[in-house]
Enzyme design. Structure first.
Site, PDB file in Angstrom:
ATOM      1  N   TYR A 149       3.636   6.148  11.464  1.00 31.03           N
ATOM      2  CA  TYR A 149       3.883   4.782  11.931  1.00 31.03           C
ATOM      3  C   TYR A 149       4.790   3.948  11.029  1.00 31.03           C
ATOM      4  O   TYR A 149       5.118   2.813  11.371  1.00 31.03           O
ATOM      5  CB  TYR A 149       2.561   4.034  12.144  1.00 31.03           C
ATOM      6  CG  TYR A 149       1.632   3.996  10.944  1.00 31.03           C
ATOM      7  CD1 TYR A 149       1.808   3.067   9.925  1.00 31.03           C
ATOM      8  CD2 TYR A 149       0.566   4.887  10.837  1.00 31.03           C
ATOM      9  CE1 TYR A 149       0.959   3.035   8.829  1.00 31.03           C
ATOM     10  CE2 TYR A 149      -0.294   4.861   9.752  1.00 31.03           C
ATOM     11  CZ  TYR A 149      -0.095   3.936   8.750  1.00 31.03           C
ATOM     12  OH  TYR A 149      -0.942   3.907   7.663  1.00 31.03           O
ATOM     13  N   HIS A 185      -3.850   4.700   4.454  1.00 29.72           N
ATOM     14  CA  HIS A 185      -5.028   3.839   4.439  1.00 29.72           C
ATOM     15  C   HIS A 185      -6.210   4.562   3.815  1.00 29.72           C
ATOM     16  O   HIS A 185      -6.979   3.984   3.059  1.00 29.72           O
ATOM     17  CB  HIS A 185      -5.362   3.415   5.876  1.00 29.72           C
ATOM     18  CG  HIS A 185      -6.572   2.545   5.978  1.00 29.72           C
ATOM     19  ND1 HIS A 185      -6.564   1.215   5.642  1.00 29.72           N
ATOM     20  CD2 HIS A 185      -7.834   2.821   6.395  1.00 29.72           C
ATOM     21  CE1 HIS A 185      -7.768   0.699   5.836  1.00 29.72           C
ATOM     22  NE2 HIS A 185      -8.553   1.654   6.278  1.00 29.72           N
ATOM     23  N   ARG A 212       0.860  -1.191   0.000  1.00 34.35           N
ATOM     24  CA  ARG A 212       0.000   0.000   0.000  1.00 34.35           C
ATOM     25  C   ARG A 212       0.891   1.233   0.000  1.00 34.35           C
ATOM     26  O   ARG A 212       1.428   1.633   1.028  1.00 34.35           O
ATOM     27  CB  ARG A 212      -0.913  -0.008   1.233  1.00 34.35           C
ATOM     28  CG  ARG A 212      -2.057   1.007   1.159  1.00 34.35           C
ATOM     29  CD  ARG A 212      -2.679   1.216   2.525  1.00 34.35           C
ATOM     30  NE  ARG A 212      -1.817   2.050   3.356  1.00 34.35           N
ATOM     31  CZ  ARG A 212      -1.790   2.020   4.685  1.00 34.35           C
ATOM     32  NH1 ARG A 212      -2.532   1.162   5.340  1.00 34.35           N
ATOM     33  NH2 ARG A 212      -0.982   2.825   5.358  1.00 34.35           N
TER      34      ARG A 212
END
Length: 428
Positions: free
Chosen positions: A327, A318, A314
């Site tokens: 993160y 998100h 990815r």
């Protein structure tokens, strides 16, 4: 238990808490990711029992080699025009994502999710399926309906929840529903589409139909009970369904280790259910196509379900509500060893003499203009924040075929209260 009964000669028990390899600011090195040669994986006959090729759940099915050539037993030998259509569909999907991402940042919609780096997972699989097959997507497979030429304007109307939204503003943006395009309504609840796909596939078989189902979920969703219920039913009844697990390494802010990636592959979950399992290079559009075509033939010849793990990454957040820099290392997206699916397919077409940089640039301009024109048309129907675009009393529509009496009473009460307030939201 008294202290005397404890066994001091044994070490205390401890839990393992998964930890991603890289955090913000860390240098990135994906050397531990095993990438076999493109021609290494054998291709079993589609009628072979699942127990005969367990090793395919632990390797990577790949077609494009380091020289951008299609090689090996899984090479689908697609015609150049099919490859160009595949490339264009992925480019359209990325262009659509870019414009809708900007629309969210401009306040025109509340939410959006991009699939950057994962375009091949949806686009190539869709081209390998029949148009009549039913797709049960998660929320990052917009490439399915874009490949099936669903109108971009209709997708944007849904994102804006405007007066042209066929779902009347009842779905979160990007949760499309297009039955005539074989695209089952997206649900925000994780993996609900898996048992739905199995049920649909079982019904198709029970009726003696020839259509199969395909479902998609993220790797984190395999920890949901719905995933395992679906696998059980599909295995027992040999349902004609393809389970696609998109292992893009990250959930919202937790990495794939929390779903079990440190212990084994996600394709290996198929082995416990006795169904076929493949692990595929998800950034290799030809490998995704070939694996899907193989799984579809198994389903159509009553060999049962197949679980395909698409090993990908990815590349962005998100969703528009997420900041991945909090993160994970910013270097991960560019360091991912399997590259970018669009760039890899482009390089293959160039290598075989069926494409060039000039045509690619022209294509990018064309799809960008197509998306821009669609946005301009959709925004004629309104955008978020410019008023309530659906009549308020339509809030009760689309749930029951015949509205029950108690809802009719509530609807009438709401309309009366709105009329008394002087707000013009009731249906005229």
């Amino acid at each position: 238990m008294s202290e005397e009964s404890l066994r001091p000669n044994l070490p205390p028990l401890a839990l393992h808490v998964p930890e991603p390899r890289f955090r913000p600011g860390d240098p990135v090195d994906f050397a531990e990711v095993a990438i076999p040669p493109a021609d290494a994986a054998r291709r079993p006959d589609t009628s072979a029992p699942a127990a005969e090729f367990h090793e395919l759940a632990y390797t990577l099915v790949r077609v494009l080699d380091e020289d951008n050539q299609a090689v090996g037993a899984w090479n689908p030998r697609l015609a150049p025009e099919v490859l160009r259509r595949m490339l264009r569909s992925m480019a359209r999907t990325r262009a659509f994502d870019e414009r809708m991402f900007r629309a969210q940042r401009q306040g025109k919609t509340s939410f959006y999710m991009k699939c950057t780096g994962e375009e091949a997972v949806a686009v190539a699989a869709t081209l390998a399926l029949d148009y009549e097959d039913m797709c049960f997507p998660s929320y990052r497979q917009q490439g399915i309906i874009i490949t099936r030429d669903y109108p971009l304007v209709e997708m944007m109307n849904q994102i804006y929840s405007n007066s042209g939204d066929k779902l009347h503003g009842k779905q979160l943006p990007i949760m499309y529903s297009a039955r005539d395009t074989g695209f089952f309504s997206i649900s925000g609840n994780l993996t609900t589409q898996y048992p739905q796909a199995v049920g649909w596939a079982m019904a198709s078989a029970a009726k003696g139909d020839t259509r199969i189902a395909a479902a998609w979920c993220g790797e984190g969703s395999t920890a949901e009970g719905d995933f395992h219920s679906a696998c059980t039913f599909a295995a027992v009844y040999r349902a004609p369904v393809i389970f696609n697990v998109v292992n893009n390494q990250w959930a919202i802010s937790s990495f794939s280790g929390f779903a079990g990636a440190e212990a084994t592959t996600f394709a290996a979950r198929a082995i416990g259910y006795g169904i076929a399992g493949l692990r595929v290079d998800g950034n290799d559009a030809l490998a995704v196509y070939a694996a899907t075509k193989w799984a579809a033939e198994r389903a159509r010849t009553n060999q049962g379900p197949t679980l395909i793990e698409h090993f990908t990454y990815r590349a962005e957040g998100h969703s528009t509500s997420d900041d991945p820099s909090q993160y994970r290392s910013a270097e991960e997206a560019t360091a991912w060893p399997l590259g970018d699916p669009i760039a890899r397919l482009k390089a293959h077409l160039v290598a075989i003499g069926e494409w060039d940089d000039e045509r690619h640039a022209d294509m990018d301009r064309e799809v960008a203009e197509e998306v821009r024109a669609a946005q301009k048309e959709a925004e004629k129907n309104g955008v978020l924040g410019h008023g309530l675009h659906q009549p308020l009393d339509s809030l009760f529509d689309g749930v029951f075929e015949e509205m029950p009496w108690h809802l009719r009473e509530q609807q009438a009460q709401m309309v009366a209260e709105e009329a008394a307030s002087g707000r013009p939201w009731a249906r005229k």
